[in-house]
Design an enzyme around this catalytic site. Structure first.
Site: not given
Length: 230
Positions: A83, A196
């Site tokens: 992430t 992202c």
């Protein structure tokens, strides 16, 4: 082959792509029935997102540090945080373990550098776009980073948390991202960081007229290169 320690679940939709990409890349490089030696610890994203929303970054860092420590104890040779946003707490993790962390912003910046670009746009969660932990890391490689205007940032953040982390891929959201990309290009961006790890599920290279840097794919491939390096 080194063992890759993956901290996943943020969200599991993109962690799945990490696992797929890493194993396909190992097989492409080694052939036969080869696949990656890796360990995946998938956290409960609801708890991590609660800490994000509450700005409890230290507690989130402590939780992920414990996960990283468990991966190290289980045999991981290095850690991959699947992430972008939670690289905000990478220092907490690095303090807890003795094996290195492969930083997603560094791998992305290196890829941008290989394309000889000096100015890029950044799309991601509100935390990634608005706080400096990520942009400064990219900029330390000599790359200028721009972000969308406020209303676009709000909608991008909503799409990520309400749609993409649940695996919902909507055409209207794709079109919104494409407009945000065009606006950044108008402001001088030569490429766009999909900052992202879920955005690459929705936006593909053919959806823009400039290079797109899918951080999940870049990070996963670089993890394989490190795992197979002598």
């Amino acid at each position: 082959m080194k063992t890759i320690g993956l901290i996943g679940g943020m969200s599991w939709e993109s962690s799945l792509e990490y696992y797929r990409t890493i194993n396909k890349e190992v097989n492409a490089r080694l052939g036969g029935l080869h696949s990656a030696e890796c360990l995946l610890y998938s956290v409960d994203f609801a708890e991590i997102e609660r800490l994000q929303s509450a700005r409890e970054w230290q507690q989130a860092g402590e939780q992920l540090s414990e996960v990283a420590y468990k991966l190290e104890q289980a045999g991981a040779d290095f850690i991959v945080i699947c992430t972008n946003t939670m690289h905000k707490v990478v220092e907490h993790i690095e303090e807890k373990i003795s094996v290195p962390v492969l930083h997603i912003a560094d791998t992305t910046a290196e890829e941008i550098g290989r394309r000889n670009l000096t100015k890029v746009g950044l799309l991601g969660t509100r935390y990634t776009m608005e706080q400096d932990f990520y942009r400064l890391r990219i900029e330390s490689h000599g790359i200028e980073v721009g972000v969308p205007e406020t209303e676009q940032r709000d909608e991008i953040n909503r799409i990520i948390f309400e749609e993409l982390v649940a695996g919902e891929l909507r055409q209207t959201s794709k079109e919104f991202f494409q407009q945000a990309i065009r606006d950044l290009v108008t402001e001088g961006a030569e490429g766009i960081i999909l900052g992202c790890t879920e955005i690459g599920l929705l936006i593909k290279p053919e959806d823009a007229d400039v290079p797109l840097f899918d951080t999940a794919q870049i990070h996963a491939v670089q993890a394989v290169k490190r795992a197979l390096a002598e």
